[in-house]
Every structure is written in C-alpha cells, then in structure tokens.
Design a protein around this motif. Structure first.
Motif, PDB file in Angstrom:
ATOM      1  N   LEU A   6      74.286  36.573 -25.650  1.00 26.78           N
ATOM      2  CA  LEU A   6      74.821  37.673 -26.428  1.00 26.78           C
ATOM      3  C   LEU A   6      74.230  38.967 -25.899  1.00 26.78           C
ATOM      4  CD1 LEU A   6      74.571  36.178 -30.027  1.00 26.78           C
ATOM      5  CD2 LEU A   6      76.523  36.166 -28.474  1.00 26.78           C
ATOM      6  N   ARG A   7      75.073  39.994 -25.835  1.00 24.79           N
ATOM      7  CA  ARG A   7      74.686  41.287 -25.278  1.00 24.79           C
ATOM      8  C   ARG A   7      75.097  42.364 -26.281  1.00 24.79           C
ATOM      9  NH1 ARG A   7      74.429  42.510 -19.976  1.00 24.79           N
ATOM     10  NH2 ARG A   7      75.315  40.487 -19.487  1.00 24.79           N
ATOM     11  N   LEU A   8      74.182  43.290 -26.585  1.00 24.66           N
ATOM     12  CA  LEU A   8      74.491  44.424 -27.448  1.00 24.66           C
ATOM     13  C   LEU A   8      74.934  45.582 -26.561  1.00 24.66           C
ATOM     14  CD1 LEU A   8      74.497  45.573 -30.343  1.00 24.66           C
ATOM     15  CD2 LEU A   8      72.158  46.377 -29.901  1.00 24.66           C
ATOM     16  N   VAL A   9      76.116  46.131 -26.882  1.00 17.56           N
ATOM     17  CA  VAL A   9      76.702  47.206 -26.091  1.00 17.56           C
ATOM     18  C   VAL A   9      76.823  48.446 -26.970  1.00 17.56           C
ATOM     19  CG1 VAL A   9      78.734  47.893 -24.760  1.00 17.56           C
ATOM     20  CG2 VAL A   9      77.950  45.520 -24.709  1.00 17.56           C
ATOM     21  N   ASP A  10      76.364  49.587 -26.439  1.00 17.06           N
ATOM     22  CA  ASP A  10      76.410  50.826 -27.216  1.00 17.06           C
ATOM     23  C   ASP A  10      77.819  51.418 -27.211  1.00 17.06           C
ATOM     24  OD1 ASP A  10      76.794  52.408 -24.899  1.00 17.06           O
ATOM     25  OD2 ASP A  10      74.716  53.066 -24.824  1.00 17.06           O
ATOM     26  N   PRO A  11      78.058  52.479 -27.991  1.00 16.44           N
ATOM     27  CA  PRO A  11      79.405  53.057 -28.084  1.00 16.44           C
ATOM     28  C   PRO A  11      79.964  53.569 -26.755  1.00 16.44           C
ATOM     29  CG  PRO A  11      78.047  53.849 -29.880  1.00 16.44           C
ATOM     30  CD  PRO A  11      77.141  53.093 -28.959  1.00 16.44           C
ATOM     31  N   ASP A  12      79.106  53.826 -25.780  1.00 17.42           N
ATOM     32  CA  ASP A  12      79.569  54.288 -24.473  1.00 17.42           C
ATOM     33  C   ASP A  12      79.825  53.142 -23.498  1.00 17.42           C
ATOM     34  OD1 ASP A  12      79.498  57.044 -25.133  1.00 17.42           O
ATOM     35  OD2 ASP A  12      77.333  57.059 -24.824  1.00 17.42           O
ATOM     36  N   GLY A  13      79.620  51.902 -23.953  1.00 15.21           N
ATOM     37  CA  GLY A  13      79.889  50.739 -23.119  1.00 15.21           C
ATOM     38  C   GLY A  13      78.718  50.245 -22.297  1.00 15.21           C
ATOM     39  N   GLU A  61      72.482  31.038 -32.828  1.00 16.98           N
ATOM     40  CA  GLU A  61      73.399  32.154 -32.610  1.00 16.98           C
ATOM     41  C   GLU A  61      73.466  33.101 -33.804  1.00 16.98           C
ATOM     42  OE1 GLU A  61      77.968  33.201 -31.334  1.00 16.98           O
ATOM     43  OE2 GLU A  61      77.274  31.146 -31.113  1.00 16.98           O
ATOM     44  N   ALA A  62      73.516  32.576 -35.011  1.00 16.57           N
ATOM     45  CA  ALA A  62      73.602  33.440 -36.195  1.00 16.57           C
ATOM     46  C   ALA A  62      72.384  34.349 -36.304  1.00 16.57           C
ATOM     47  CB  ALA A  62      73.751  32.594 -37.455  1.00 16.57           C
ATOM     48  N   GLN A  63      71.191  33.814 -36.055  1.00 15.13           N
ATOM     49  CA  GLN A  63      69.980  34.634 -36.113  1.00 15.13           C
ATOM     50  C   GLN A  63      69.975  35.675 -35.006  1.00 15.13           C
ATOM     51  OE1 GLN A  63      67.533  34.722 -38.524  1.00 15.13           O
ATOM     52  NE2 GLN A  63      67.005  36.587 -37.422  1.00 15.13           N
ATOM     53  N   ALA A  64      70.433  35.305 -33.821  1.00 16.00           N
ATOM     54  CA  ALA A  64      70.486  36.248 -32.705  1.00 16.00           C
ATOM     55  C   ALA A  64      71.441  37.397 -33.018  1.00 16.00           C
ATOM     56  CB  ALA A  64      70.913  35.537 -31.430  1.00 16.00           C
ATOM     57  N   ARG A  65      72.573  37.092 -33.641  1.00 13.87           N
ATOM     58  CA  ARG A  65      73.522  38.147 -34.020  1.00 13.87           C
ATOM     59  C   ARG A  65      72.909  39.075 -35.065  1.00 13.87           C
ATOM     60  NH1 ARG A  65      78.670  37.933 -32.238  1.00 13.87           N
ATOM     61  NH2 ARG A  65      79.267  36.084 -31.069  1.00 13.87           N
ATOM     62  N   GLY A 120      75.507  61.454 -32.263  1.00  9.08           N
ATOM     63  CA  GLY A 120      76.649  60.879 -32.964  1.00  9.08           C
ATOM     64  C   GLY A 120      76.750  59.365 -32.944  1.00  9.08           C
ATOM     65  N   TYR A 121      75.683  58.698 -32.559  1.00 15.73           N
ATOM     66  CA  TYR A 121      75.731  57.230 -32.540  1.00 15.73           C
ATOM     67  C   TYR A 121      75.657  56.687 -33.963  1.00 15.73           C
ATOM     68  CZ  TYR A 121      75.173  56.846 -27.474  1.00 15.73           C
ATOM     69  OH  TYR A 121      75.360  56.898 -26.127  1.00 15.73           O
ATOM     70  N   HIS A 122      76.416  55.630 -34.214  1.00 17.76           N
ATOM     71  CA  HIS A 122      76.446  54.977 -35.520  1.00 17.76           C
ATOM     72  C   HIS A 122      76.424  53.467 -35.284  1.00 17.76           C
ATOM     73  CE1 HIS A 122      77.952  53.653 -39.411  1.00 17.76           C
ATOM     74  NE2 HIS A 122      77.442  54.790 -39.854  1.00 17.76           N
ATOM     75  N   PRO A 123      75.663  52.720 -36.074  1.00 16.98           N
ATOM     76  CA  PRO A 123      75.528  51.269 -35.831  1.00 16.98           C
ATOM     77  C   PRO A 123      76.849  50.506 -35.815  1.00 16.98           C
ATOM     78  CG  PRO A 123      74.052  51.969 -37.582  1.00 16.98           C
ATOM     79  CD  PRO A 123      74.863  53.154 -37.194  1.00 16.98           C
ATOM     80  N   ASP A 124      77.843  50.979 -36.561  1.00 15.29           N
ATOM     81  CA  ASP A 124      79.128  50.274 -36.599  1.00 15.29           C
ATOM     82  C   ASP A 124      79.900  50.385 -35.289  1.00 15.29           C
ATOM     83  OD1 ASP A 124      78.615  49.524 -39.195  1.00 15.29           O
ATOM     84  OD2 ASP A 124      79.780  51.158 -40.086  1.00 15.29           O
ATOM     85  N   ALA A 125      79.497  51.308 -34.430  1.00 17.79           N
ATOM     86  CA  ALA A 125      80.201  51.507 -33.167  1.00 17.79           C
ATOM     87  C   ALA A 125      79.692  50.583 -32.060  1.00 17.79           C
ATOM     88  CB  ALA A 125      80.082  52.968 -32.726  1.00 17.79           C
ATOM     89  N   TYR A 126      78.626  49.849 -32.321  1.00 15.70           N
ATOM     90  CA  TYR A 126      78.073  48.924 -31.338  1.00 15.70           C
ATOM     91  C   TYR A 126      78.857  47.614 -31.372  1.00 15.70           C
ATOM     92  CZ  TYR A 126      74.010  51.930 -30.703  1.00 15.70           C
ATOM     93  OH  TYR A 126      73.191  52.987 -30.403  1.00 15.70           O
ATOM     94  N   GLN A 127      78.854  46.916 -30.246  1.00 16.89           N
ATOM     95  CA  GLN A 127      79.525  45.617 -30.152  1.00 16.89           C
ATOM     96  C   GLN A 127      78.545  44.559 -29.665  1.00 16.89           C
ATOM     97  OE1 GLN A 127      82.855  45.818 -27.493  1.00 16.89           O
ATOM     98  NE2 GLN A 127      83.782  47.545 -28.567  1.00 16.89           N
ATOM     99  N   ILE A 128      78.729  43.366 -30.170  1.00 19.72           N
ATOM    100  CA  ILE A 128      77.992  42.213 -29.655  1.00 19.72           C
ATOM    101  C   ILE A 128      78.993  41.418 -28.835  1.00 19.72           C
ATOM    102  CG2 ILE A 128      76.766  40.088 -30.209  1.00 19.72           C
ATOM    103  CD1 ILE A 128      75.865  41.459 -32.825  1.00 19.72           C
ATOM    104  N   ARG A 129      78.713  41.285 -27.564  1.00 28.30           N
ATOM    105  CA  ARG A 129      79.624  40.558 -26.651  1.00 28.30           C
ATOM    106  C   ARG A 129      78.954  39.273 -26.207  1.00 28.30           C
ATOM    107  NH1 ARG A 129      81.665  45.567 -22.914  1.00 28.30           N
ATOM    108  NH2 ARG A 129      82.651  46.742 -24.583  1.00 28.30           N
TER     109      ARG A 129
END
Length: 62
Positions: free
Chosen positions: A4-11, A26-30, A48-57
């Motif tokens: 799993l990779r955390l990606v910021d709003p800019d990709g 996996e659930a704990q890692a997420r 302007g970063y907001h936590p909801d704009a991040y993605q877990i890929r």
C-alpha cells in the motif's frame, strides 16, 4: 502480498508511506496510512492540503 502506498494530492508518494501487507494486516495498514495522511496534510495545510485528498493505492505483488 500487496504494497500500500499513500499518495498526496499532487500525485507524489508520501515519504515513509509504503506498507507491505498480508490479508490479516491490511486493515491496520490502511488505518495507519489514513492517520499519516492527516499528519502530512496538517504539515502542509498552508498550501491547501486536506487529508481527504490523499489516496491509498495498492501495488500488486511482484
């Protein structure tokens, strides 16, 4: 096992935000990555970063 990779709003991948998981972890890692997104967004809130704009890929196992 997926990674799993955390990606910021800019990709971009957030430094230190890779987690190799198994089905039982996996659930704990997420959850950990969501908390990291909140911390990272707070650090960059002036831009302007907001936590909801991040993605877990999920990267498939190689």
């Amino acid at each position: 096992m997926p990674t799993l990779r955390l990606v910021d709003p800019d990709g971009y991948s957030v430094p230190g935000a890779l987690r190799t998981t198994a089905p039982d972890t996996e659930a704990q890692a997420r959850t950990d990555l969501k908390n990291l997104a909140a911390d990272h967004a707070a650090q960059w809130a002036d831009f302007g970063y907001h936590p909801d704009a991040y993605q877990i890929r999920a990267d498939p196992a190689a």
